[in-house]
Write a protein that holds these residues in place. Structure first.
Motif, short mmCIF file in Angstrom:
data_model
loop_
_atom_site.label_atom_id
_atom_site.label_comp_id
_atom_site.label_asym_id
_atom_site.label_seq_id
_atom_site.Cartn_x
_atom_site.Cartn_y
_atom_site.Cartn_z
N PRO A 288 0.81 -1.23 0.00
CA PRO A 288 0.00 0.00 0.00
C PRO A 288 0.84 1.28 0.00
O PRO A 288 1.99 1.28 0.43
CB PRO A 288 -0.80 -0.12 1.30
CG PRO A 288 0.07 -0.95 2.20
CD PRO A 288 0.79 -1.91 1.30
N VAL A 289 0.20 2.33 -0.51
CA VAL A 289 0.75 3.68 -0.46
C VAL A 289 -0.34 4.59 0.07
O VAL A 289 -1.51 4.22 0.12
CB VAL A 289 1.22 4.15 -1.85
CG1 VAL A 289 2.34 3.26 -2.39
CG2 VAL A 289 0.05 4.18 -2.85
N THR A 290 0.04 5.79 0.46
CA THR A 290 -0.99 6.73 0.92
C THR A 290 -1.87 7.17 -0.25
O THR A 290 -1.44 7.16 -1.41
CB THR A 290 -0.37 7.97 1.57
OG1 THR A 290 0.36 8.70 0.57
CG2 THR A 290 0.54 7.60 2.73
N GLN A 291 -3.09 7.54 0.07
CA GLN A 291 -3.98 8.03 -0.97
C GLN A 291 -3.39 9.25 -1.66
O GLN A 291 -3.52 9.41 -2.88
CB GLN A 291 -5.35 8.39 -0.38
CG GLN A 291 -6.31 9.00 -1.39
CD GLN A 291 -7.68 9.29 -0.82
OE1 GLN A 291 -8.40 8.37 -0.47
NE2 GLN A 291 -8.04 10.57 -0.68
N VAL A 327 -5.52 14.96 -1.00
CA VAL A 327 -4.11 14.55 -0.98
C VAL A 327 -3.33 15.10 0.20
O VAL A 327 -2.19 14.69 0.43
CB VAL A 327 -3.40 14.95 -2.30
CG1 VAL A 327 -4.12 14.39 -3.50
CG2 VAL A 327 -3.25 16.47 -2.42
N GLY A 328 -3.92 16.02 0.95
CA GLY A 328 -3.21 16.64 2.07
C GLY A 328 -3.07 15.72 3.26
O GLY A 328 -3.64 14.63 3.32
N THR A 329 -2.32 16.18 4.26
CA THR A 329 -2.06 15.38 5.45
C THR A 329 -2.51 16.08 6.73
O THR A 329 -2.15 15.65 7.82
CB THR A 329 -0.57 15.04 5.56
OG1 THR A 329 0.19 16.26 5.55
CG2 THR A 329 -0.13 14.17 4.40
N MET A 334 -7.48 13.67 3.81
CA MET A 334 -7.54 12.23 3.63
C MET A 334 -6.23 11.65 3.09
O MET A 334 -6.07 10.43 3.06
CB MET A 334 -8.67 11.87 2.67
CG MET A 334 -10.03 12.42 3.07
SD MET A 334 -11.27 12.26 1.76
CE MET A 334 -11.56 10.49 1.82
N GLY A 335 -5.32 12.50 2.63
CA GLY A 335 -4.16 12.04 1.89
C GLY A 335 -3.25 11.10 2.64
O GLY A 335 -2.65 10.20 2.04
N GLY A 336 -3.11 11.29 3.95
CA GLY A 336 -2.23 10.43 4.73
C GLY A 336 -2.95 9.31 5.44
O GLY A 336 -2.46 8.18 5.52
#
Length: 357
Positions: A288-291, A327-329, A334-336
């Protein structure tokens, strides 16, 4: 007291405390009073908002991802485009619109939606008016053949078992009744002998048996018949301890035991366990990778720039806000928190959006 709350209390009074997994299943999928059976829970008027509802960019990029996978599969004449838990149909609608850039892919696609909620099936039909859609209760009902499967915020809504380390042993967490008839958590009196794992006293271990069974079955299908799957959800990269059961009602946290059937119940997805299940089913695993990393790799920032060229100042501001949320953290982003993972037939190259293995 809701009718479902009365029924759960009656079941506990007759049969004794029930596992958390059973409680979640009743709350979410009771055939008459279940949360998803009785309502459309999405959007500002509902209880939560998913990525496809935040921006068209999300579904569009998933559509282009699917088209790219189809090309890597050798462009089969027919491919099942399957979505598990398709919400309002927004993701599939946006995906099909974006996929028009590859007409041969659209000609090959047969859309299949795995959805148990009558309320949401109706919304999906509205969103996909003019599209030939087949609905199914279970993944196993989707006809055989090469498939591209999408599951966005699907695995988090599946019931899980919970175990608590108490007295040097693992004991299953149960939902029972207090002396005054209120629902309350407790522990099974007998230890669970099948768990071969240590842990500190008081640790909570979640076991997503239902989700892992689905992942293995999906992987086995892809390994035998060809194709790939994309799952995006919130959760953790490594298996660990922790109670992640949560309820959400009107976009705010709620008590999971209050008003059964009236709030969304979820747990964080264990992506490491999901990957192990997919490998056991015979597929290669990507991520998996972050969104955030996944969407950036697919070109979401370039897509946002294109949309802004034709936007009013207010629309451009909304596009920027949606991009930051996807895409933010930050705490509202939701990005992270969200992760993406891919399962694929071993002969396929690295899936779009994921780094090479």
């Amino acid at each position: 007291m809701s009718r479902l709350a009365e029924e759960i209390r009656e079941r506990i009074a007759l049969d004794g405390p029930m596992p958390v997994e059973r409680y979640m299943a009743l709350c979410l999928a009771h055939p008459v009073h279940g949360y998803y059976v009785t309502r459309d829970p999405l959007g500002a008027a509902g209880d939560f908002t998913t990525a496809p509802e935040i921006s068209q960019m999300f579904g569009e990029l998933v559509g282009l991802w699917a088209a790219g996978v189809w090309s890597d599969m050798g462009a089969p004449a027919t491919v099942r485009l399957v979505e598990l838990g398709p919400g309002r149909g927004t993701l599939m609608r946006d995906a099909l619109r974006a996929a028009r850039v590859l007409p041969a892919f659209l000609a090959a696609v047969r859309v299949h939606l795995v959805e148990t909620s009558p309320a949401l099936r109706a919304r999906q039909g509205e969103a996909l008016a003019g599209v030939e859609v087949a609905w199914h209760e279970r993944l196993e009902e989707v006809p055989e053949g090469p498939a591209i499967v999408v599951a966005n915020e699907f695995f988090d809504a599946l019931p899980v078992r919970q175990f608590v380390r108490a007295g040097g042993a693992w004991r299953e967490r149960l939902v029972g009744l207090t002396d005054d008839g209120a629902l309350a958590f407790g522990l099974a009196p007998e230890p669970e002998r099948t768990i071969d794992r240590s842990g500190p006293e008081g640790a909570v271990l979640e076991w997503p048996a239902i989700g892992l069974d689905i992942a293995r079955a999906l992987a086995a299908r892809l390994a035998a018949q060809g194709g790939a799957a994309l799952a995006i959800d919130y959760g953790h990269l490594e298996s660990g301890f922790g109670d992640t059961l949560q309820a959400l009602r009107r976009h705010a946290p709620a008590d999971p035991l209050a008003d059964p059937g009236e709030a969304d119940l979820t747990t964080h997805v264990d992506f490491a366990a999901l990957a192990r299940a997919a490998r056991a089913g015979g597929t290669a695993v990507h991520g998996p990778v972050t969104q955030g990393a996944f969407l950036r790799a697919l070109g979401i920032e370039a897509r946002a720039a294109i949309l802004k060229r034709r936007a009013t100042p207010a629309q451009a501001e909304a596009i920027d806000a949606a991009l930051a949320r996807l895409v933010g953290t930050g705490p509202e982003a939701m990005g992270g928190l969200f992760k993406a993972i891919g399962f694929a037939h071993p002969a396929l190259p690295p899936l779009p959006g994921f780094p090479p293995a």
